[in-house]
Design an enzyme around this catalytic site. Sequence first.
Site, PDB file in Angstrom:
ATOM      1  N   ASN A 112     -27.464  28.170  30.233  1.00 15.04           N
ATOM      2  CA  ASN A 112     -26.361  28.981  30.542  1.00 15.04           C
ATOM      3  C   ASN A 112     -26.660  30.029  31.617  1.00 15.04           C
ATOM      4  O   ASN A 112     -27.181  30.872  31.535  1.00 15.04           O
ATOM      5  CB  ASN A 112     -25.913  29.927  29.170  1.00 15.04           C
ATOM      6  CG  ASN A 112     -24.681  30.519  29.491  1.00 15.04           C
ATOM      7  OD1 ASN A 112     -24.098  30.486  30.441  1.00 15.04           O
ATOM      8  ND2 ASN A 112     -24.428  31.471  28.651  1.00 15.04           N
ATOM      9  N   LYS A 162     -24.635  31.719  33.345  1.00 18.01           N
ATOM     10  CA  LYS A 162     -23.743  32.590  33.443  1.00 18.01           C
ATOM     11  C   LYS A 162     -23.211  33.050  34.795  1.00 18.01           C
ATOM     12  O   LYS A 162     -23.102  31.915  35.317  1.00 18.01           O
ATOM     13  CB  LYS A 162     -24.512  34.100  32.644  1.00 18.01           C
ATOM     14  CG  LYS A 162     -25.112  33.678  31.431  1.00 18.01           C
ATOM     15  CD  LYS A 162     -25.337  34.941  30.463  1.00 18.01           C
ATOM     16  CE  LYS A 162     -25.977  34.708  29.357  1.00 18.01           C
ATOM     17  NZ  LYS A 162     -26.458  35.887  28.707  1.00 18.01           N
ATOM     18  N   HIS A 183     -18.739  31.764  23.539  1.00 19.41           N
ATOM     19  CA  HIS A 183     -20.096  32.383  23.737  1.00 19.41           C
ATOM     20  C   HIS A 183     -19.656  33.965  23.293  1.00 19.41           C
ATOM     21  O   HIS A 183     -18.517  34.481  23.504  1.00 19.41           O
ATOM     22  CB  HIS A 183     -20.463  32.422  25.013  1.00 19.41           C
ATOM     23  CG  HIS A 183     -21.691  32.952  25.445  1.00 19.41           C
ATOM     24  ND1 HIS A 183     -21.922  34.422  25.481  1.00 19.41           N
ATOM     25  CD2 HIS A 183     -22.761  32.526  25.430  1.00 19.41           C
ATOM     26  CE1 HIS A 183     -23.475  34.590  25.564  1.00 19.41           C
ATOM     27  NE2 HIS A 183     -23.818  33.390  25.660  1.00 19.41           N
ATOM     28  N   GLY A 195     -30.224  38.432  25.721  1.00 19.86           N
ATOM     29  CA  GLY A 195     -30.573  38.999  27.036  1.00 19.86           C
ATOM     30  C   GLY A 195     -31.294  40.407  26.741  1.00 19.86           C
ATOM     31  O   GLY A 195     -31.282  41.475  27.710  1.00 19.86           O
ATOM     32  N   GLU A 204     -20.231  36.679  24.945  1.00 16.47           N
ATOM     33  CA  GLU A 204     -19.893  37.444  25.944  1.00 16.47           C
ATOM     34  C   GLU A 204     -18.245  37.231  26.012  1.00 16.47           C
ATOM     35  O   GLU A 204     -17.575  38.212  26.433  1.00 16.47           O
ATOM     36  CB  GLU A 204     -20.596  37.136  27.015  1.00 16.47           C
ATOM     37  CG  GLU A 204     -21.941  37.662  26.842  1.00 16.47           C
ATOM     38  CD  GLU A 204     -23.189  37.137  27.663  1.00 16.47           C
ATOM     39  OE1 GLU A 204     -22.522  36.265  28.697  1.00 16.47           O
ATOM     40  OE2 GLU A 204     -24.265  37.383  27.659  1.00 16.47           O
ATOM     41  N   GLU A 257     -26.514  32.174  18.064  1.00 15.83           N
ATOM     42  CA  GLU A 257     -26.859  33.298  18.728  1.00 15.83           C
ATOM     43  C   GLU A 257     -26.559  34.490  18.175  1.00 15.83           C
ATOM     44  O   GLU A 257     -25.219  35.224  18.330  1.00 15.83           O
ATOM     45  CB  GLU A 257     -26.216  32.910  20.262  1.00 15.83           C
ATOM     46  CG  GLU A 257     -26.508  31.754  20.886  1.00 15.83           C
ATOM     47  CD  GLU A 257     -26.216  31.815  22.320  1.00 15.83           C
ATOM     48  OE1 GLU A 257     -27.217  31.569  23.166  1.00 15.83           O
ATOM     49  OE2 GLU A 257     -25.154  32.473  22.770  1.00 15.83           O
TER      50      GLU A 257
HETATM   51  C1  PEP Z   1     -27.115  33.266  26.273  1.00 18.12           C
HETATM   52  O1  PEP Z   1     -26.480  34.150  26.467  1.00 18.12           O
HETATM   53  O2  PEP Z   1     -26.486  32.047  25.742  1.00 18.12           O
HETATM   54  C2  PEP Z   1     -28.477  33.501  25.981  1.00 18.12           C
HETATM   55  C3  PEP Z   1     -29.144  32.831  24.903  1.00 18.12           C
HETATM   56  O3  PEP Z   1     -29.059  34.426  26.838  1.00 18.12           O
HETATM   57  P1  PEP Z   1     -30.545  34.749  26.782  1.00 18.12           P
HETATM   58  O4  PEP Z   1     -31.553  33.766  26.675  1.00 18.12           O
HETATM   59  O5  PEP Z   1     -30.795  35.393  28.232  1.00 18.12           O
HETATM   60  O6  PEP Z   1     -30.790  35.907  25.762  1.00 18.12           O
END
Ligand code: PEP
Length: 252
Positions: free
Chosen positions: A9, A11, A96, A174, A98, A168
């Site tokens: 991803n 982003k 997601h 992040g 976010e 997640e």
């Molecule tokens: C994500 O946002 O899908 C994710 C897993 O981010 P990160 O690996 O940066 O934690």
Amino acid sequence: MRKKIVAGNWKMNTLPAEGVELAKNIVGQRTTVSGEVNFLVCPPFTHLAMVAEALKGSDIALGAQNCAAEAKGAYTGEVAASMIAALGCKYVILGHSERRQYYGETSETLNKKMEQVYANNLTPIYCVGENLDEREAGKHFDVVKTQIEEVVYNLTAEQFRNLVIAYEPVWAIGTGKTATAEQAQEIHAYIRKVLAVKFGAAADECAILYGGSCKPSNAAEIFAKADVDGGLIGGAALKADDFLAIGKGFEK
Ligand code: PEP
């Protein structure tokens, strides 16, 4: 045998030319990882056509990070699932954290997006996960159960066969904090149980990915767990060698 999947991803990162470079580097180094691992990348909408070109001839699939809830029409700034499909995408990330957090995405909207995704023969990667307060209050099981019941339970048996779930935990995205392999296994097994209530034995075939600060150094331990079928990768997906090295986690 469930599919082993490593999904990137990106982003809102990379300029188009940088995205193409990243895709080319992934393709160039692809043979370093077993062909059993399915890789896919989800660049920003603006890069999809160019990245599709860069991936041509490889087995790296393309996905989008979101899509519109409607099929077409007067929805300024939105991108329809049909447009994404026409560019060669196979996957769409939906729900997601976010998008839930910053763009007010609700189960109601996600149900409409699911419809669009299936109408265009795309595979949704449906994200679920709790925030830190919910985890600390011991509500993480209830949170993911609701996120599944309100959206995934509305799918037909046929649609469900073409679904990927990503667990997640928001507190791990992040942040550099990763769920332990045991925490991941515990909730992945629970998610599979919740899926089985509605879809029976087909739940055993559903790929459930872990996401949240997954990187080459922790992927093997997490992927070794029985109900973890791969990862949805943010930060570490922006470097071709890290992204592919995460796929090597299946080989250890
Ligand atoms: C994500 O946002 O899908 C994710 C897993 O981010 P990160 O690996 O940066 O934690």
